[in-house]
Design a protein around this motif. Sequence first.
Motif, PDB file in Angstrom:
ATOM      1  N   TRP A 113       0.836  -1.191   0.000  1.00 41.03           N
ATOM      2  CA  TRP A 113       0.000   0.000   0.000  1.00 41.03           C
ATOM      3  C   TRP A 113       0.877   1.251   0.000  1.00 41.03           C
ATOM      4  O   TRP A 113       1.999   1.252   0.502  1.00 41.03           O
ATOM      5  N   GLY A 114       0.354   2.299  -0.602  1.00 39.72           N
ATOM      6  CA  GLY A 114       1.033   3.583  -0.633  1.00 39.72           C
ATOM      7  C   GLY A 114       0.015   4.694  -0.473  1.00 39.72           C
ATOM      8  O   GLY A 114      -1.195   4.467  -0.595  1.00 39.72           O
ATOM      9  N   ALA A 115       0.488   5.896  -0.219  1.00 40.94           N
ATOM     10  CA  ALA A 115      -0.418   7.007   0.079  1.00 40.94           C
ATOM     11  C   ALA A 115      -0.076   8.238  -0.742  1.00 40.94           C
ATOM     12  O   ALA A 115       1.095   8.510  -1.021  1.00 40.94           O
ATOM     13  N   THR A 116      -1.109   8.952  -1.129  1.00 38.28           N
ATOM     14  CA  THR A 116      -0.975  10.278  -1.721  1.00 38.28           C
ATOM     15  C   THR A 116      -1.982  11.188  -1.038  1.00 38.28           C
ATOM     16  O   THR A 116      -3.010  10.730  -0.534  1.00 38.28           O
ATOM     17  N   SER A 117      -1.700  12.471  -1.044  1.00 36.95           N
ATOM     18  CA  SER A 117      -2.633  13.424  -0.449  1.00 36.95           C
ATOM     19  C   SER A 117      -3.902  13.472  -1.294  1.00 36.95           C
ATOM     20  O   SER A 117      -3.858  13.615  -2.512  1.00 36.95           O
ATOM     21  N   SER A 118      -5.051  13.349  -0.650  1.00 39.10           N
ATOM     22  CA  SER A 118      -6.314  13.282  -1.391  1.00 39.10           C
ATOM     23  C   SER A 118      -6.852  14.650  -1.782  1.00 39.10           C
ATOM     24  O   SER A 118      -7.693  14.754  -2.666  1.00 39.10           O
ATOM     25  N   TYR A 119      -6.391  15.693  -1.088  1.00 42.37           N
ATOM     26  CA  TYR A 119      -6.897  17.057  -1.292  1.00 42.37           C
ATOM     27  C   TYR A 119      -8.389  17.170  -0.966  1.00 42.37           C
ATOM     28  O   TYR A 119      -9.059  18.097  -1.396  1.00 42.37           O
ATOM     29  N   MET A 120      -8.907  16.218  -0.201  1.00 41.77           N
ATOM     30  CA  MET A 120     -10.309  16.331   0.208  1.00 41.77           C
ATOM     31  C   MET A 120     -10.544  17.645   0.949  1.00 41.77           C
ATOM     32  O   MET A 120      -9.743  18.035   1.802  1.00 41.77           O
ATOM     33  N   ASP A 121     -11.629  18.318   0.632  1.00 42.65           N
ATOM     34  CA  ASP A 121     -11.949  19.586   1.288  1.00 42.65           C
ATOM     35  C   ASP A 121     -12.554  19.289   2.653  1.00 42.65           C
ATOM     36  O   ASP A 121     -13.769  19.137   2.801  1.00 42.65           O
ATOM     37  N   SER A 141     -10.488  -1.460 -15.783  1.00 42.16           N
ATOM     38  CA  SER A 141     -10.395  -2.253 -17.004  1.00 42.16           C
ATOM     39  C   SER A 141      -9.077  -2.031 -17.744  1.00 42.16           C
ATOM     40  O   SER A 141      -8.585  -2.928 -18.432  1.00 42.16           O
ATOM     41  N   GLY A 142      -8.479  -0.855 -17.611  1.00 40.79           N
ATOM     42  CA  GLY A 142      -7.215  -0.581 -18.279  1.00 40.79           C
ATOM     43  C   GLY A 142      -6.014  -1.214 -17.629  1.00 40.79           C
ATOM     44  O   GLY A 142      -4.907  -1.183 -18.183  1.00 40.79           O
ATOM     45  N   GLY A 143      -6.207  -1.783 -16.421  1.00 43.24           N
ATOM     46  CA  GLY A 143      -5.124  -2.490 -15.754  1.00 43.24           C
ATOM     47  C   GLY A 143      -4.141  -1.612 -15.015  1.00 43.24           C
ATOM     48  O   GLY A 143      -3.161  -2.121 -14.461  1.00 43.24           O
ATOM     49  N   ILE A 144      -4.390  -0.296 -14.984  1.00 46.26           N
ATOM     50  CA  ILE A 144      -3.488   0.620 -14.278  1.00 46.26           C
ATOM     51  C   ILE A 144      -4.332   1.628 -13.508  1.00 46.26           C
ATOM     52  O   ILE A 144      -5.354   2.114 -14.009  1.00 46.26           O
ATOM     53  N   VAL A 145      -3.910   1.927 -12.295  1.00 48.28           N
ATOM     54  CA  VAL A 145      -4.543   2.958 -11.494  1.00 48.28           C
ATOM     55  C   VAL A 145      -3.444   3.814 -10.894  1.00 48.28           C
ATOM     56  O   VAL A 145      -2.332   3.333 -10.634  1.00 48.28           O
ATOM     57  N   GLY A 146      -3.708   5.099 -10.705  1.00 47.08           N
ATOM     58  CA  GLY A 146      -2.675   5.968 -10.135  1.00 47.08           C
ATOM     59  C   GLY A 146      -3.216   7.325  -9.749  1.00 47.08           C
ATOM     60  O   GLY A 146      -4.351   7.684 -10.081  1.00 47.08           O
ATOM     61  N   ASN A 147      -2.394   8.063  -9.033  1.00 40.46           N
ATOM     62  CA  ASN A 147      -2.782   9.385  -8.581  1.00 40.46           C
ATOM     63  C   ASN A 147      -1.539  10.245  -8.418  1.00 40.46           C
ATOM     64  O   ASN A 147      -0.559   9.841  -7.802  1.00 40.46           O
ATOM     65  N   THR A 148      -1.568  11.421  -9.017  1.00 42.59           N
ATOM     66  CA  THR A 148      -0.500  12.410  -8.854  1.00 42.59           C
ATOM     67  C   THR A 148      -1.072  13.678  -8.236  1.00 42.59           C
ATOM     68  O   THR A 148      -0.659  14.776  -8.573  1.00 42.59           O
ATOM     69  N   ASN A 149      -2.053  13.480  -7.331  1.00 43.66           N
ATOM     70  CA  ASN A 149      -2.816  14.571  -6.711  1.00 43.66           C
ATOM     71  C   ASN A 149      -3.718  15.256  -7.722  1.00 43.66           C
ATOM     72  O   ASN A 149      -4.197  16.360  -7.491  1.00 43.66           O
ATOM     73  N   ASN A 150      -3.936  14.598  -8.846  1.00 46.43           N
ATOM     74  CA  ASN A 150      -4.812  15.138  -9.870  1.00 46.43           C
ATOM     75  C   ASN A 150      -6.270  14.994  -9.452  1.00 46.43           C
ATOM     76  O   ASN A 150      -6.607  14.251  -8.523  1.00 46.43           O
ATOM     77  N   LYS A 151      -7.126  15.692 -10.159  1.00 42.57           N
ATOM     78  CA  LYS A 151      -8.559  15.589  -9.936  1.00 42.57           C
ATOM     79  C   LYS A 151      -8.992  14.159 -10.212  1.00 42.57           C
ATOM     80  O   LYS A 151      -8.749  13.611 -11.294  1.00 42.57           O
ATOM     81  N   LEU A 152      -9.653  13.518  -9.246  1.00 43.74           N
ATOM     82  CA  LEU A 152      -9.982  12.095  -9.354  1.00 43.74           C
ATOM     83  C   LEU A 152     -11.267  11.843 -10.128  1.00 43.74           C
ATOM     84  O   LEU A 152     -11.389  10.847 -10.831  1.00 43.74           O
ATOM     85  N   LEU A 153     -12.243  12.703  -9.942  1.00 44.16           N
ATOM     86  CA  LEU A 153     -13.551  12.446 -10.535  1.00 44.16           C
ATOM     87  C   LEU A 153     -14.316  13.756 -10.645  1.00 44.16           C
ATOM     88  O   LEU A 153     -13.904  14.789 -10.127  1.00 44.16           O
ATOM     89  N   GLU A 154     -15.412  13.693 -11.353  1.00 43.91           N
ATOM     90  CA  GLU A 154     -16.281  14.859 -11.519  1.00 43.91           C
ATOM     91  C   GLU A 154     -17.652  14.506 -10.970  1.00 43.91           C
ATOM     92  O   GLU A 154     -18.399  13.743 -11.578  1.00 43.91           O
ATOM     93  N   ARG A 155     -17.943  15.013  -9.766  1.00 47.34           N
ATOM     94  CA  ARG A 155     -19.256  14.792  -9.171  1.00 47.34           C
ATOM     95  C   ARG A 155     -19.806  16.137  -8.717  1.00 47.34           C
ATOM     96  O   ARG A 155     -19.043  17.023  -8.321  1.00 47.34           O
ATOM     97  N   PRO A 156     -21.106  16.294  -8.755  1.00 47.57           N
ATOM     98  CA  PRO A 156     -21.677  17.586  -8.353  1.00 47.57           C
ATOM     99  C   PRO A 156     -21.535  17.820  -6.856  1.00 47.57           C
ATOM    100  O   PRO A 156     -21.500  16.877  -6.061  1.00 47.57           O
ATOM    101  N   PHE A 157     -21.410  19.074  -6.472  1.00 48.16           N
ATOM    102  CA  PHE A 157     -21.431  19.452  -5.069  1.00 48.16           C
ATOM    103  C   PHE A 157     -22.744  18.950  -4.463  1.00 48.16           C
ATOM    104  O   PHE A 157     -23.785  19.023  -5.102  1.00 48.16           O
ATOM    105  N   PRO A 158     -22.742  18.418  -3.245  1.00 47.80           N
ATOM    106  CA  PRO A 158     -21.668  18.397  -2.250  1.00 47.80           C
ATOM    107  C   PRO A 158     -20.839  17.106  -2.219  1.00 47.80           C
ATOM    108  O   PRO A 158     -20.052  16.923  -1.295  1.00 47.80           O
ATOM    109  N   LEU A 159     -20.989  16.226  -3.217  1.00 50.43           N
ATOM    110  CA  LEU A 159     -20.168  15.012  -3.257  1.00 50.43           C
ATOM    111  C   LEU A 159     -18.941  15.216  -4.142  1.00 50.43           C
ATOM    112  O   LEU A 159     -18.353  14.248  -4.624  1.00 50.43           O
ATOM    113  N   HIS A 160     -18.522  16.430  -4.303  1.00 46.69           N
ATOM    114  CA  HIS A 160     -17.450  16.799  -5.233  1.00 46.69           C
ATOM    115  C   HIS A 160     -16.065  16.406  -4.732  1.00 46.69           C
ATOM    116  O   HIS A 160     -15.107  16.431  -5.484  1.00 46.69           O
TER     117      HIS A 160
END
Length: 825
Positions: free
Chosen positions: A329-337, A507-526
């Motif tokens: 396991w590894g960790a990146t900052s989620s930038y959750m508000d 499905s693409g076989g790769i997952v990753g995060n560089t502190n980039n925007k993870l998803l697009e959901r409407p407020f307040p689940l943004h």
Amino acid sequence: MSSLFKWLVRAVSAVLILAALALLFTYYLASRSLPDYDAEREVFGIEAEVEIVRNNSNVPHIFGESDADVFFGLGYAHAQDRLWQMTMLRRTVQGRLSEVFGERTLKADELMRRLDLYRLAQGAVSAQDADTIRALEAYSRGVNSWLDRVNAEALGRGAPEFFLFDNSISPWSPADSIAILKLMGVQLTGHLNEEVLRAQVSLALEDARVADILPDIPGSGTAALPDFASMFPEADRERDFAALRPADPPSMLYPSPERGLAGASNAWAADATRSAAGATLMANDPHLGLSAPTIWYLARLDLASGGVIGASIPGVPALILGRSADFAWGATSSYMDDQDVLIERQNPDDPKQVQTPDGWATLTERPSIIRVKDGAPVTLTLQWSPNGPIIPGNHYNLGAVTPPGHLAALQWTLLTSDDSSMTAAMKLMRAKSVEDGIAAGEGSVAPSLNITMIDRETIALKTFGHMPRRDADHMTFGRLPAPGWRKENIWLGRESYAANPEFVAPSGGIVGNTNNKLLERPFPLHVSWDWGDSQRVQRWQALMQNREVHTRESFIEAQLDTVSITARNLLPLVGADLWFTGEAAPDGTPERARQRALELLANWNGEMSEHLPEPLIYMAWMRSLQTRLIRDELGPLANAFTHVEPIFIERVFRDVNGASVWCDVRQSAPTETCTEIARVALDDALLWIDEHYGGETEALRWGDAHQATHDHQVLGDVPVLRWFVNIRQSTSGGDNTLLRGRTSGRGPEPFNNVHGATYRGVYDFADPDSSLFVTSTGQSGHFLSRHYEDLGELWRRGEYIPMSLDPELARAAAVGTTILRPAGN
């Protein structure tokens, strides 16, 4: 004359001899605190023998007959190598630094007292499960056992720093470990800073221009925000909001990061279909402020659930990053508000009351005394509204956006004693599968992290930490300080753990995060409005997709990649009308210097190599350009933008929604074009480079400016001593490269590398013992130890050390083995 000369020789000789004796005596005292790793000890607090085998990189492999005894051994090893660091972390979160350092740390102590984290940590002990409480208690016994030995055998007070400062150390307790985990939450969150800055900028600029300098990460649109000043109609905008100034530079040991220097990180994983060896792979490098020693401490624990190896934090009895035989396991900052500022309206007839949706409420108050070395004690009155602690205006620059007759309160998920994050960390460390790892995160509260994980078959990413539940009608969507007396601005609790982002077996076989925007959901689940930079992810996507299958080596190559997509995007845009114009200018003229710089940049591939001149020219140019663009519009507030904002510059030079207006200097009569501003900014940059580095343009080195500053947090500025305790290295990378080396953005050396990958790990389940890791300094916090910086040189060169769970390999390369036996047996 001859007699005088003889006496002078004798006097000088005597001084030199005395100085040499003083140095030898100082070295003797300091070296007394170097631990003996090859020893046998009888200790209280364990049930059976504990073995601590240190390999040739001083990574302890800890073996015991019970988990409690193993955690005892980890506490013992942490205290041996990082006692000063542990006590400083504890003093920081307790708000007790001024007892040691005097008035210089009063501001840091005041903030921590007002957040009340240590009291909350004490309450959180009972929120842990039984296994975690036993681990915390055993770990505390291990730390205290080493403290007892230091006191009994006069082992140099435990660390050299204790000869210079107060050497009183209270016994370690379980609450101390939980408090340090909470302190990490302070250092990984920057939303409060963003809220305050957005409010200040919105007071200075019209909405369209706010969207330029503080843009949304590309994606779907954002609902319009209310005018900040209009939410407080009783305030005189011209008088009350005129103090548009950046926050003051942080005071000594101030725990909250500056804007742009909160947590970052990289992590990515590939499943068996995208791995050349047919097994899962993962790489992780969390980014934190550089220091000597680093915050990470490598260790291997032999637990009943199996061996685990990776990175721990001194003071915390868990591996925060790493792997076992079947799970990594590894960790990146989620930038959750997870923070909101609420402006509380005070009762004009009773300033100790604030308005709530249900009427006036009296603030809760408690006195708190800060003892100050060489000074009078300072008594604070800690206050809480129903929404959270009251934070005075001298912190986070809140005073600039808090009108008279109002107070600023802070809602933050971290501010609770019902916090089982330590238990979640323990469960994650013991997980056997991705399913177990995801389940472990349900108890995590704060700090919020994206956890990338792999087992033998599956890869996944899950966001840990509580996500606040906001009203859909929140006045500012959590992006600006909001009126605390309006019901729609007050949190409604927290969202369910199931609402946190989750990606399992993509499905693409790769997952990753560089502190980039993870998803697009409407407020307040943004999840968040503010993410990490949007640049590194572009390079990461290219590197991942350029290969059908990956290997451990290709993941290492990505971790160490120094190509700046930002430079590749911005330079053709900014210099579009400057390339190859006119005849060659005479040598020695500014025009010729500009032409030579442009020729170099035109042939550059964006690689931020320490050995090249182009990265320095590019960074100095973009920094000068941004300053020229924003200075006349923002005035002193421009100093808050210490780093180049790539999306802003792109919007200006593409004239998105009229953004090219930034190029015109408002105070001048002519209308300047963006080309003119770009040309003048380049001339400014070249002049600055010549003043600071001189020499031929082609001979410049980015590494001379981009020095990694692993500085001792206390002694780093002390003359003479700083040469012994600070570690400086020429480094590649930059603000927006995968090999991230975030620049300071301040002072006479704005390109110093101050924030980067303090740990790198690469885990390969095709051959788990070929997994690798490294930290940015070394295992020891003692500057006389050869392990103070030995890993740092490997880190600088992009090298690693093996990550093996084989005990015989550890013993074969041991630099020492400590045997701890139960006293009295």
